[in-house]
Motif scaffolding. Structure first.
Motif, PDB file in Angstrom:
ATOM      1  N   ALA A 756     -41.395 -71.407  86.164  1.00 20.11           N
ATOM      2  CA  ALA A 756     -41.749 -70.101  86.735  1.00 20.11           C
ATOM      3  C   ALA A 756     -43.274 -70.027  86.727  1.00 20.11           C
ATOM      4  O   ALA A 756     -43.908 -70.040  85.659  1.00 20.11           O
ATOM      5  CB  ALA A 756     -41.155 -68.968  85.928  1.00 20.11           C
ATOM      6  N   PHE A 757     -43.946 -70.001  87.923  1.00 20.78           N
ATOM      7  CA  PHE A 757     -45.410 -70.143  88.021  1.00 20.78           C
ATOM      8  C   PHE A 757     -46.168 -68.839  87.827  1.00 20.78           C
ATOM      9  O   PHE A 757     -47.380 -68.811  87.877  1.00 20.78           O
ATOM     10  CB  PHE A 757     -45.768 -70.742  89.378  1.00 20.78           C
ATOM     11  N   GLY A 758     -45.478 -67.745  87.638  1.00 19.44           N
ATOM     12  CA  GLY A 758     -46.132 -66.481  87.340  1.00 19.44           C
ATOM     13  C   GLY A 758     -46.507 -65.666  88.556  1.00 19.44           C
ATOM     14  O   GLY A 758     -46.863 -64.495  88.436  1.00 19.44           O
ATOM     15  N   TYR A 772     -51.885 -71.717  94.287  1.00 24.11           N
ATOM     16  CA  TYR A 772     -51.996 -70.271  94.116  1.00 24.11           C
ATOM     17  C   TYR A 772     -52.802 -69.711  95.259  1.00 24.11           C
ATOM     18  O   TYR A 772     -53.868 -70.237  95.609  1.00 24.11           O
ATOM     19  CB  TYR A 772     -52.643 -69.919  92.779  1.00 24.11           C
ATOM     20  N   ALA A 773     -52.401 -68.610  95.833  1.00 19.84           N
ATOM     21  CA  ALA A 773     -53.095 -67.986  96.969  1.00 19.84           C
ATOM     22  C   ALA A 773     -54.096 -66.920  96.524  1.00 19.84           C
ATOM     23  O   ALA A 773     -55.029 -66.622  97.251  1.00 19.84           O
ATOM     24  CB  ALA A 773     -52.076 -67.366  97.928  1.00 19.84           C
ATOM     25  N   GLN A 774     -53.885 -66.350  95.351  1.00 26.27           N
ATOM     26  CA  GLN A 774     -54.734 -65.259  94.891  1.00 26.27           C
ATOM     27  C   GLN A 774     -55.352 -65.639  93.553  1.00 26.27           C
ATOM     28  O   GLN A 774     -54.737 -66.336  92.736  1.00 26.27           O
ATOM     29  CB  GLN A 774     -53.894 -63.979  94.717  1.00 26.27           C
ATOM     30  N   SER A 775     -56.520 -65.194  93.366  1.00 28.64           N
ATOM     31  CA  SER A 775     -57.164 -65.397  92.070  1.00 28.64           C
ATOM     32  C   SER A 775     -56.570 -64.406  91.081  1.00 28.64           C
ATOM     33  O   SER A 775     -56.406 -63.231  91.385  1.00 28.64           O
ATOM     34  CB  SER A 775     -58.680 -65.204  92.187  1.00 28.64           C
ATOM     35  N   ASP A 776     -56.220 -64.944  89.899  1.00 32.27           N
ATOM     36  CA  ASP A 776     -55.598 -64.062  88.888  1.00 32.27           C
ATOM     37  C   ASP A 776     -55.330 -64.901  87.654  1.00 32.27           C
ATOM     38  O   ASP A 776     -55.541 -66.133  87.644  1.00 32.27           O
ATOM     39  CB  ASP A 776     -54.296 -63.463  89.409  1.00 32.27           C
ATOM     40  N   THR A 777     -54.834 -64.258  86.616  1.00 26.85           N
ATOM     41  CA  THR A 777     -54.393 -64.963  85.415  1.00 26.85           C
ATOM     42  C   THR A 777     -52.872 -64.962  85.416  1.00 26.85           C
ATOM     43  O   THR A 777     -52.246 -63.896  85.487  1.00 26.85           O
ATOM     44  CB  THR A 777     -54.928 -64.294  84.156  1.00 26.85           C
ATOM     45  N   TYR A 778     -52.263 -66.169  85.334  1.00 30.27           N
ATOM     46  CA  TYR A 778     -50.808 -66.309  85.479  1.00 30.27           C
ATOM     47  C   TYR A 778     -50.216 -66.894  84.206  1.00 30.27           C
ATOM     48  O   TYR A 778     -50.822 -67.772  83.565  1.00 30.27           O
ATOM     49  CB  TYR A 778     -50.467 -67.230  86.647  1.00 30.27           C
ATOM     50  N   THR A 779     -48.984 -66.399  83.814  1.00 33.92           N
ATOM     51  CA  THR A 779     -48.233 -66.982  82.702  1.00 33.92           C
ATOM     52  C   THR A 779     -47.200 -67.946  83.275  1.00 33.92           C
ATOM     53  O   THR A 779     -46.297 -67.541  84.021  1.00 33.92           O
ATOM     54  CB  THR A 779     -47.529 -65.913  81.872  1.00 33.92           C
ATOM     55  N   VAL A 780     -47.306 -69.223  82.957  1.00 41.27           N
ATOM     56  CA  VAL A 780     -46.400 -70.277  83.458  1.00 41.27           C
ATOM     57  C   VAL A 780     -45.349 -70.554  82.366  1.00 41.27           C
ATOM     58  O   VAL A 780     -45.725 -70.758  81.204  1.00 41.27           O
ATOM     59  CB  VAL A 780     -47.175 -71.543  83.833  1.00 41.27           C
ATOM     60  N   ARG A 781     -44.047 -70.600  82.781  1.00 46.26           N
ATOM     61  CA  ARG A 781     -42.949 -70.774  81.811  1.00 46.26           C
ATOM     62  C   ARG A 781     -42.125 -72.006  82.220  1.00 46.26           C
ATOM     63  O   ARG A 781     -41.690 -72.136  83.357  1.00 46.26           O
ATOM     64  CB  ARG A 781     -42.037 -69.546  81.787  1.00 46.26           C
ATOM     65  N   LEU A 782     -41.902 -72.901  81.232  1.00 49.71           N
ATOM     66  CA  LEU A 782     -41.060 -74.096  81.411  1.00 49.71           C
ATOM     67  C   LEU A 782     -39.784 -73.928  80.569  1.00 49.71           C
ATOM     68  O   LEU A 782     -39.881 -73.632  79.366  1.00 49.71           O
ATOM     69  CB  LEU A 782     -41.811 -75.351  80.957  1.00 49.71           C
ATOM     70  N   THR A 783     -38.608 -74.170  81.223  1.00 53.47           N
ATOM     71  CA  THR A 783     -37.326 -74.137  80.513  1.00 53.47           C
ATOM     72  C   THR A 783     -36.638 -75.476  80.720  1.00 53.47           C
ATOM     73  O   THR A 783     -36.391 -75.893  81.867  1.00 53.47           O
ATOM     74  CB  THR A 783     -36.422 -73.017  81.022  1.00 53.47           C
ATOM     75  N   VAL A 784     -36.359 -76.175  79.606  1.00 57.38           N
ATOM     76  CA  VAL A 784     -35.657 -77.461  79.652  1.00 57.38           C
ATOM     77  C   VAL A 784     -34.234 -77.235  79.103  1.00 57.38           C
ATOM     78  O   VAL A 784     -34.080 -76.743  77.973  1.00 57.38           O
ATOM     79  CB  VAL A 784     -36.393 -78.531  78.834  1.00 57.38           C
ATOM     80  N   THR A 785     -33.194 -77.595  79.894  1.00 59.99           N
ATOM     81  CA  THR A 785     -31.798 -77.375  79.487  1.00 59.99           C
ATOM     82  C   THR A 785     -30.979 -78.642  79.652  1.00 59.99           C
ATOM     83  O   THR A 785     -31.302 -79.525  80.467  1.00 59.99           O
ATOM     84  CB  THR A 785     -31.150 -76.263  80.340  1.00 59.99           C
ATOM     85  N   ASN A 786     -29.942 -78.730  78.829  1.00 58.59           N
ATOM     86  CA  ASN A 786     -28.849 -79.701  79.031  1.00 58.59           C
ATOM     87  C   ASN A 786     -27.550 -78.987  78.661  1.00 58.59           C
ATOM     88  O   ASN A 786     -27.580 -77.800  78.295  1.00 58.59           O
ATOM     89  CB  ASN A 786     -29.100 -80.987  78.254  1.00 58.59           C
ATOM     90  N   PRO A 787     -26.367 -79.634  78.762  1.00 53.89           N
ATOM     91  CA  PRO A 787     -25.108 -78.919  78.527  1.00 53.89           C
ATOM     92  C   PRO A 787     -24.971 -78.293  77.152  1.00 53.89           C
ATOM     93  O   PRO A 787     -24.088 -77.445  76.954  1.00 53.89           O
ATOM     94  CB  PRO A 787     -24.045 -79.998  78.763  1.00 53.89           C
ATOM     95  N   CYS A 788     -25.787 -78.649  76.232  1.00 54.65           N
ATOM     96  CA  CYS A 788     -25.574 -78.106  74.896  1.00 54.65           C
ATOM     97  C   CYS A 788     -26.745 -77.279  74.372  1.00 54.65           C
ATOM     98  O   CYS A 788     -26.762 -76.906  73.198  1.00 54.65           O
ATOM     99  CB  CYS A 788     -25.246 -79.226  73.904  1.00 54.65           C
ATOM    100  N   GLY A 789     -27.782 -77.021  75.197  1.00 55.33           N
ATOM    101  CA  GLY A 789     -28.859 -76.171  74.694  1.00 55.33           C
ATOM    102  C   GLY A 789     -30.046 -76.129  75.634  1.00 55.33           C
ATOM    103  O   GLY A 789     -30.011 -76.657  76.759  1.00 55.33           O
ATOM    104  N   GLN A 790     -31.168 -75.469  75.165  1.00 58.67           N
ATOM    105  CA  GLN A 790     -32.387 -75.380  75.961  1.00 58.67           C
ATOM    106  C   GLN A 790     -33.596 -75.250  75.037  1.00 58.67           C
ATOM    107  O   GLN A 790     -33.467 -74.834  73.874  1.00 58.67           O
ATOM    108  CB  GLN A 790     -32.337 -74.195  76.920  1.00 58.67           C
ATOM    109  N   ALA A 791     -34.795 -75.607  75.621  1.00 54.61           N
ATOM    110  CA  ALA A 791     -36.082 -75.430  74.933  1.00 54.61           C
ATOM    111  C   ALA A 791     -37.054 -74.805  75.931  1.00 54.61           C
ATOM    112  O   ALA A 791     -37.018 -75.127  77.126  1.00 54.61           O
ATOM    113  CB  ALA A 791     -36.609 -76.770  74.428  1.00 54.61           C
ATOM    114  N   VAL A 792     -37.966 -73.901  75.451  1.00 55.82           N
ATOM    115  CA  VAL A 792     -38.844 -73.136  76.333  1.00 55.82           C
ATOM    116  C   VAL A 792     -40.297 -73.303  75.869  1.00 55.82           C
ATOM    117  O   VAL A 792     -40.589 -73.297  74.665  1.00 55.82           O
ATOM    118  CB  VAL A 792     -38.466 -71.648  76.323  1.00 55.82           C
ATOM    119  N   ALA A 793     -41.217 -73.422  76.894  1.00 55.64           N
ATOM    120  CA  ALA A 793     -42.663 -73.456  76.611  1.00 55.64           C
ATOM    121  C   ALA A 793     -43.375 -72.544  77.598  1.00 55.64           C
ATOM    122  O   ALA A 793     -43.004 -72.490  78.778  1.00 55.64           O
ATOM    123  CB  ALA A 793     -43.186 -74.885  76.715  1.00 55.64           C
TER     124      ALA A 793
END
Length: 926
Positions: A756-758, A772-793
């Motif tokens: 999710a690029f914010g 990015y088309a606009q200047s701004d400060t963005y929060t970028v979110r990474l979600t890694v999943t498999n059938p038994c769980g997930q990790a987020v950064a």
């Protein structure tokens, strides 16, 4: 003989018409019945509605067509109705049915006798027509018509010359008499003519069936006729399956005029049929009576009749020293057909002159005899013809008679074809015209064969039994007759059986059949099998066989009935279907029977034995797959089907490919076609750090038959951990491509990376790029999943620089007043306010539909470039003053649909308004 008798002018039961009138006036009121009703007669009527203690009371109360049920008991009490004395008087159409138990829940005339006993004081029953009356299951006895007179043309006559109908008297009515007993009745004990000791019908019709006439007497004082039954001027009367036993027309004769028809007398009647009756041991005249006796069994006088299948035996016409005519039957001036009758052991006279021990035929009658047996009769002749009588005899057996087999007086004619004449005192004789043809003579002595005619055979007929059937030794009579169109014999068996017809009354028919092919098969459930049998007609005549099958699983596959000629055979198929749920070892026996239609007692049968074999298997289902994490416990459920047609216990076993601990549910016991749920439990070890797949094999083994197995697959899954990412360039600007790269420290595939690029945009993949088309400060979110769980950064990213995309429409609003039918043009300036070249989609909406876009709907502009957007409005001539159209213009960026500019033009309808054109004003800085 009747031609001498003056009794026809006598009177009996006088004033019958007056009687009906008197009964109508003096009897109890008749109940009105819309529909037939049932009335009851019991000796005791307590608690019974519609019940009467006397039959006459019920008859009086009944309406025409009603039914009267009479309980067992003896009903007496004669009464006089206009000079007529009897127990029961009926003058309307009714049914009287006896033979019931006291509560009318069972009917059996033998078990529950219902007796009408006149006790010698009058008649039992009197029926006066016109009416149709049914008497069923009644015993009528003790009737005595002495002095009560008789019927004649339904006209009362004076005098006291004759009496008639001691038991039952019927005048001008239709009588149906079933399952009755007529016994011990007397027509007259006086010095009078007497007719019908048991039953007398005058100008009547009806049917008499399954009734016994015994020990009835016509006269005990003078001339008597028809001791059992007498018909006078009646039509369409049928007698079937009745028995006449020991009836006597006259037991004394003071007049010396004799007696007629010991059992049955028919006079001046038409259309009378007698079938399958028995006339045995009846007498026209007693042993010591004076006067002649005529027709010891039956007499027919100036009438027409048909006799078939009757037994006329041991009857006597006249007593000692008297003249007897027709020990069995007397026929005078009669047209009659006799077919298939047995005339045996009759005697014309016990001494004296005896003529026609079997038949005495006289007058102008024409008699036809087909398939009759006359045997062991005693007289100077068995068949005597006098007057101008004519007789034609086809297929007659004359055997073992005293005297001549046939004697014909002058002016008589006898034509005999296909006759057996054996064991008599003599064959054919007389001064009349006697014409035998195709005749077998054998040992007729001492008088000899007499007139032999044409086509003569000699030989022993070798009769097979006392009824003079032909047998296998009867070669002298077999296949020698002339085919005269007679298609059956005395037993109604087909003629000819084979080749030419046989001589005599009987056709030698071999009835024999064979059904072969007993079989045994072992079949499995659900199987269809066809048994083949063979039906053979081993007889000498065509026969028809009805096939019947007694089988739970089988059905005839061959049509029934089957017709086979002598010596022919055919196959018979039976198709057996074993039910799908049949158990092993079950045995079903089917019986196939072939029954002759001509001889129902001739049956042949075969058996089919079907045994169910042990079949089937084991079904264990389904294979299952699951994922688990280290330390997790999985429970797999399966269905075990016992498809073997036998009950058995199953042993369960399991093995793990990865060595995981396993456990099983208990061993099940299952009936045939039954099922049970079995469980396999898998324990995943807790310390696993890498993905592994385990395959556990479950096996079920039956104690009788069959093995089934399935596989449960467990995939061990490691959840994602330690998610992180980096991007380049580290200092990002608008319009510049930024590449993001993800990393994790643990996790088993398959892994899914979601970004999710914010700025509302998303991406997928381990490495992704984004601008990015606009200047701004963005929060970028990474979600890694498999059938038994997930990790987020998550990380924060700052983007600098001008916006890439922008748009502006000026002026934002315009307005004008326009007269009806007028027009106005609006213009706006579209500017690309972004840093990059862009294309815009220009659209217009009009609230009244008056406005349209007069410039291009797609405009490409470099950064800061402009274009004119033109809107043309046309007011309809019919527009109402004050009406307003609002036109909305929108320009949307292709590169970034979130970038858009909007302007509004308002047009108002007014009188006297002028046309307007609005032009954009562009200021340029030079």
């Amino acid at each position: 003989m009747k031609r001498f008798f003056p009794f026809l002018v006598g009177g009996f039961l006088p004033l019958l018409a007056l009687t009906a009138l008197v009964l109508g006036l003096a009897g109890r009121p008749q109940a009105a019945h819309a529909d037939p009703s049932t009335l009851y007669v019991r000796p005791d009527c307590t608690g019974w509605p519609d019940c009467y203690t006397s039959i006459q009371a019920a008859v009086d109360a009944a309406a025409p067509a009603d039914e009267i049920l009479i309980a067992t008991g003896v009903y007496t009490g004669v009464q006089a109705r206009a000079g007529i004395t009897q127990v029961v008087y009926v003058s309307k159409s009714l049914t009287l049915r006896g033979g019931y138990n006291p509560d009318f829940t069972a009917w059996d005339p033998d078990l529950y006798p219902t007796t009408v006993d006149a006790q010698g004081l009058g008649r039992g029953v009197v029926i006066s027509g016109p009416a149709t009356v049914t008497l069923d299951g009644l015993r009528i006895t003790g009737g005595n018509a002495t002095g009560l007179g008789g019927f004649l043309y339904n006209v009362p006559l004076p005098g006291d010359e004759y009496d008639a109908g001691g038991g039952v008297a019927v005048l001008s009515a239709t009588l149906y008499l079933f399952h009755g007993v007529i016994s011990g009745n007397l027509a007259s004990a006086g010095d009078r003519w007497a007719y019908g000791g048991g039953l007398f019908l005058d100008h009547a019709a009806g049917r008499i069936e399954d009734t016994r006439f015994f020990s009835n007497t016509a006269s005990s004082g003078a001339y008597g006729e028809g001791a059992g039954m007498c018909l006078f001027r009646s039509r369409n009367v049928t007698l079937q399956a009745n028995e006449f036993l020991s009836n006597t027309s006259s037991i004394t004769d003071a007049w010396g005029l004799g007696a007629l028809g010991g059992a049955f007398s028919l006079w001046a009647s038409e259309g009378v049929t007698l079938t399958h009756n028995t006339f045995r041991a009846n007498r026209a005249h007693c042993a010591t009576c004076q006067g002649d006796g005529h027709g010891g069994g039956l007499s027919f006088w100036e009438c027409s009749a048909y006799l078939e299948g009757n037994l006329i035996a041991a009857n006597v016409a006249a007593g000692s020293g008297q003249t007897g005519r027709g020990g069995g039957i007397l026929l005078k001036g009669t047209r009659a057909v006799l077919a298939g009758n047995l005339i045996l052991d009759n005697r014309a006279a016990e001494g004296g002159t005896a003529l026609g021990g079997g038949l005495f035929i006289t007058g102008t009658g024409v008699i036809t005899l087909v398939n009759n047996v006359l045997a062991r009769n005693v007289a100077s002749s068995t068949i005597e013809l006098t007057g101008t009588a004519q007789a034609r005899l086809l297929h007659t057996t004359l055997a073992d008679n005293d005297g001549w087999a046939l004697r014909g007086a002058v002016s008589t004619t006898a034509m005999l074809t296909n006759t057996i004449v054996a064991g008599n005192d003599g064959g054919f004789t007389g001064t009349g015209t006697i014409s035998p043809a195709y005749t077998l003579f054998w040992q007729n002595a001492p008088l000899g064969d007499g007139i032999t005619g044409t086509t003569v055979f000699t030989g022993d007929p070798a009769f097979a039994d006392v009824k003079y059937h032909l047998g296998p030794a009867s070669a002298a009579a077999l296949d020698r007759a002339l085919d005269v169109g007679v298609t059956t014999d005395i037993d109604r068996e087909p003629r000819p059986a084979a080749g030419r017809p046989d001589l005599g009354a009987d056709e030698y028919v071999i009835w024999k059949s064979d059904l072969s092919g007993n079989a045994e098969s072992f079949l499995i459930p659900g199987q269809t099998y066809t048994y083949t049998h063979y039906l053979e007609n081993k007889g000498n005549v065509t026969d028809t066989y009805d096939l019947t099958l007694d089988s739970v699983w089988g059905a005839l596959a061959t049509s029934t009935p089957i017709t086979l000629g002598g010596g022919q055979w055919t196959s018979v198929l039976v198709r057996v279907f074993v039910p799908a749920d049949a158990l092993s070892g079950t045995v079903q026996v089917g019986v196939l029977t072939a029954t002759s239609r001509f001889v129902p007692s001739l049956q042949t049968a075969v058996h089919e034995t079907t045994t169910v074999a042990l079949v089937g298997g084991i079904l264990l289902e389904p294979n299952r797959t699951a994922q688990a994490t280290p330390g997790q416990t999985l429970r797999y459920t399966h269905t075990l089907h016992n498809q073997v047609n036998y009950t058995q216990t199953f042993s369960l076993a399991a093995a793990s490919s990865a060595g995981f601990p396993l456990s099983l549910s208990p061993d099940p016991t299952l009936a045939p076609r039954a099922a049970a749920v079995v469980t396999l439990t898998v324990q995943v070890p807790p310390g696993l750090s890498s993905a592994v797949t385990d395959r556990a094999v479950l096996t079920a083994t039956g104690s009788v038959s069959g093995t089934g197995c399935i596989t449960d697959t467990t995939a061990v899954c490691i959840p994602p951990a330690g998610a992180d990412f980096t991007w380049l360039p580290a200092q990002s600007k608008t319009g510049e491509t930024v590449r993001f790269t993800a990393t994790i420290t643990a996790g088993s595939p398959p892994l899914t990376y979601t970004w999710a690029f914010g700025d509302g945009s998303h991406g997928q993949g381990e490495s992704v790029a984004h601008t990015y088309a606009q200047s701004d400060t963005y929060t970028v979110r990474l979600t890694v999943t498999n059938p038994c769980g997930q990790a987020v950064a998550e990380e924060t990213l700052t983007v600098t620089g001008e916006p890439l995309y922008g748009a502006a429409l000026t002026p934002i609003t315009r307005a004008a007043q326009v007269a009806p039918g007028g027009a106005v043009v609006y213009t706006h300036t579209l500017r690309n306010t972004g840093a990059a070249t862009d294309t815009y989609t220009v659209t217009l909406t009009s609230s009244q539909g008056w406005a349209r876009l007069a410039s291009s709907g797609a405009v490409r502009l470099d950064s800061q470039a402009t274009a004119v957007v033109t809107v043309a409005v046309t007011v309809p001539p019919t527009a109402t003053v004050g009406a307003e159209d609002v036109a909305t213009i929108q320009a949307v960026s292709w590169a970034d649909p979130g970038v858009a500019a909007t302007a509004v033009d308002t047009t108002t309808v007014a009188l006297g308004a002028k046309r307007h054109v609005y032009l954009p004003l562009v200021l340029r800085n030079r």
